[in-house]
Design a protein around this motif. Structure first.
Motif, PDB file in Angstrom:
ATOM      1  N   VAL A   1     -17.191 -36.260  23.758  1.00 12.85           N
ATOM      2  CA  VAL A   1     -15.942 -36.081  23.036  1.00 12.85           C
ATOM      3  C   VAL A   1     -14.784 -36.367  23.989  1.00 12.85           C
ATOM      4  CG1 VAL A   1     -14.566 -34.541  21.602  1.00 12.85           C
ATOM      5  CG2 VAL A   1     -17.045 -34.294  21.653  1.00 12.85           C
ATOM      6  N   ILE A   2     -13.837 -37.168  23.545  1.00 11.94           N
ATOM      7  CA  ILE A   2     -12.699 -37.542  24.374  1.00 11.94           C
ATOM      8  C   ILE A   2     -11.407 -37.396  23.575  1.00 11.94           C
ATOM      9  CG2 ILE A   2     -13.985 -39.153  25.837  1.00 11.94           C
ATOM     10  CD1 ILE A   2     -12.897 -41.429  24.065  1.00 11.94           C
ATOM     11  N   ALA A   3     -10.309 -37.466  24.269  1.00 12.88           N
ATOM     12  CA  ALA A   3      -8.990 -37.529  23.641  1.00 12.88           C
ATOM     13  C   ALA A   3      -8.347 -38.833  24.077  1.00 12.88           C
ATOM     14  CB  ALA A   3      -8.124 -36.344  24.058  1.00 12.88           C
ATOM     15  N   VAL A   4      -7.825 -39.585  23.126  1.00 15.07           N
ATOM     16  CA  VAL A   4      -7.244 -40.897  23.415  1.00 15.07           C
ATOM     17  C   VAL A   4      -5.764 -40.877  23.053  1.00 15.07           C
ATOM     18  CG1 VAL A   4      -7.337 -43.375  22.949  1.00 15.07           C
ATOM     19  CG2 VAL A   4      -9.452 -42.025  22.926  1.00 15.07           C
ATOM     20  N   LYS A   5      -4.920 -41.127  24.041  1.00 16.34           N
ATOM     21  CA  LYS A   5      -3.478 -41.231  23.787  1.00 16.34           C
ATOM     22  C   LYS A   5      -3.121 -42.697  23.603  1.00 16.34           C
ATOM     23  CE  LYS A   5      -0.442 -38.794  26.179  1.00 16.34           C
ATOM     24  NZ  LYS A   5       0.442 -38.379  27.311  1.00 16.34           N
ATOM     25  N   LYS A   6      -2.546 -42.998  22.470  1.00 16.97           N
ATOM     26  CA  LYS A   6      -2.143 -44.368  22.149  1.00 16.97           C
ATOM     27  C   LYS A   6      -0.621 -44.422  22.238  1.00 16.97           C
ATOM     28  CE  LYS A   6      -3.071 -47.926  18.606  1.00 16.97           C
ATOM     29  NZ  LYS A   6      -1.684 -48.361  18.259  1.00 16.97           N
ATOM     30  N   LEU A   7      -0.134 -44.967  23.326  1.00 14.38           N
ATOM     31  CA  LEU A   7       1.293 -44.972  23.570  1.00 14.38           C
ATOM     32  C   LEU A   7       1.997 -46.080  22.813  1.00 14.38           C
ATOM     33  CD1 LEU A   7      -0.014 -43.615  26.281  1.00 14.38           C
ATOM     34  CD2 LEU A   7       2.310 -43.892  27.123  1.00 14.38           C
ATOM     35  N   LYS A   8       3.248 -45.829  22.517  1.00 15.76           N
ATOM     36  CA  LYS A   8       4.069 -46.861  21.897  1.00 15.76           C
ATOM     37  C   LYS A   8       4.387 -47.904  22.955  1.00 15.76           C
ATOM     38  CE  LYS A   8       6.247 -43.400  18.917  1.00 15.76           C
ATOM     39  NZ  LYS A   8       7.510 -42.684  18.583  1.00 15.76           N
TER      40      LYS A   8
END
Length: 401
Positions: free
Chosen positions: A108-115
């Motif tokens: 399980v991971i967390a993915v930050k998708k930046l602008k």
């Protein structure tokens, strides 16, 4: 094709700010080639061997493809979104780890998708890579890898099961579990250790955006500082402060920083003090729905923190009176020291850690009964708390831009 760190995106040329030993300026194609795209990364690596933290000589990160992260998050579906900040959204994902010819396990991971359409977003992305790629400590969230491909900027972190401290303090609904006193103390100590590690490293790091929403909790409520997009290297030995454009979050930013743009290491200590007060009271640092003159928590709460009798009236009602009053008063006293108007009068974070550890040790020895207090706290009768769990319960303080 992925773009090497430091290469331009469109017409933007990223400016690197506050990176350990110019680490981001060194992140050329040769650096990326040293971070194997096919390498395996263990979420548990590092912290057990270095409980006091370490600074790695180079970023220990994996380069993910955009296709991998799309598959992990089901193409960034709305149902997988964990939260949204000023510079992007965070999604929960499941990544298949392959290795040694065996069927991979799902992590399980967390993915930050930046602008990617703003220069500031690119700078924050680089800052995250530069700092979290090298800083390793049990109370800093682990950055696992990155992706810069097709003009998309993404970062991959360990998944923190309990979410943010902010959600536990101010969230609503049956899914939110109120934090007991001992847990709050544990969180305060861990967060203080993480901040102390940054401040006492060879090259001091100023976090610059310490707040409850940036403190994430794992399955056992161990706190970890996240979001290093605004972090800066501390001043040189010949200087006492940095002069920067004012950035951060209203309600947490230190007064000297807001008024002058002068950023000190102890500017972080002020933010820590504000969070301590939030943990004591269950009230947000800034809430425009409170009565006039009470919007900013620090402005009106000080008299209640300086007397034990008054403190009882503003303690978080969700504690149900189940806390040692002596320990709570000592934490309140520490918070007052942290929010001193003059930065030089605030304690260093290693002193804060020592004080909190002493309070915890004393807390374990106390025999004071923890029954419900017969006195009703201010929360039940004051208009200050009428809208605490109303439609604005999940609002966040505006960032200083």
């Amino acid at each position: 094709m992925g773009i090497c760190w430091g290469s331009p995106v469109g017409n933007h040329t990223p400016n690197t700010t506050g990176h350990l030993s110019s680490v981001v300026s060194q992140t050329t194609s040769s650096t990326v080639s040293n971070i194997s795209k096919n390498s395996n990364f263990s979420v548990a690596s590092g912290d057990e061997a270095f409980p006091n933290g370490q600074i790695l000589p180079s970023p220990n990160l994996r380069e993910y493809s955009l296709a991998e992260l799309k598959a992990a998050t089901k193409n960034f579906r709305a149902e997988a979104m964990l939260g949204e900040g000023g510079f992007g959204k965070v999604y929960k994902g499941w990544l298949e780890e392959k290795g040694h010819g065996k069927k991979g396990n799902s992590m399980v991971i967390a993915v930050k998708k930046l602008k990617s359409d703003s220069l500031q977003g690119i700078e924050e992305w680089q800052s995250e890579v530069g700092f979290l790629g090298r800083l390793s400590h049990p109370n800093l969230v682990k950055l696992l890898g990155y992706c810069w491909e097709d003009h998309e900027l993404l970062l991959t972190y360990e998944f923190m099961q309990k979410g943010s401290l902010e959600n536990h303090l101010f969230g609503r609904g049956s899914a939110v579990t109120p934090l007991e006193w001992d847990t709050r103390l544990k969180i305060a100590i861990g967060a203080a250790r993480g901040l102390a590690f940054l401040h006492t490293s060879d090259k001091q790091v100023i976090y610059r955006d310490f707040k409850a929403s940036n403190i994430l909790l794992d399955g056992s409520y161990t706190p970890k500082l996240s979001d290093f997009g605004l972090a800066k290297l501390g001043p040189s030995e010949s200087k006492s402060h940095l002069s920067t454009r004012v950035m951060g979050t209203n309600g947490y930013a230190a007064p000297e920083y807001i008024t002058t743009g002068h950023l000190y290491v102890k500017s972080d200590v002020y933010g820590f003090g504000v969070v301590l007060i939030e943990m004591l009271t269950g009230l947000r640092a800034l809430d425009e729905n409170r009565p006039t003159g009470h919007e900013n928590l620090v402005d009106w709460i000080k008299p209640y923190l300086s007397e034990r009798r008054k403190l009882k009236n503003v303690m978080d009602f969700r504690l149900e009176g189940k806390y040692p009053s002596r320990s709570a008063f000592q934490v309140a006293h520490l918070a007052l020291q942290c929010i001193e108007q003059e930065q030089k009068n605030r304690p260093a974070m290693n002193e804060v850690v020592e004080t909190l550890e002493q309070i915890e040790a004393m807390n374990d020895r106390l025999t004071e009964p923890r029954n419900r207090s017969p006195r009703q706290p201010l929360h039940h009768s004051s208009p200050l708390h009428v809208k605490q769990y109303g439609s604005h319960a999940n609002q966040t303080s505006p960032r200083l831009r």
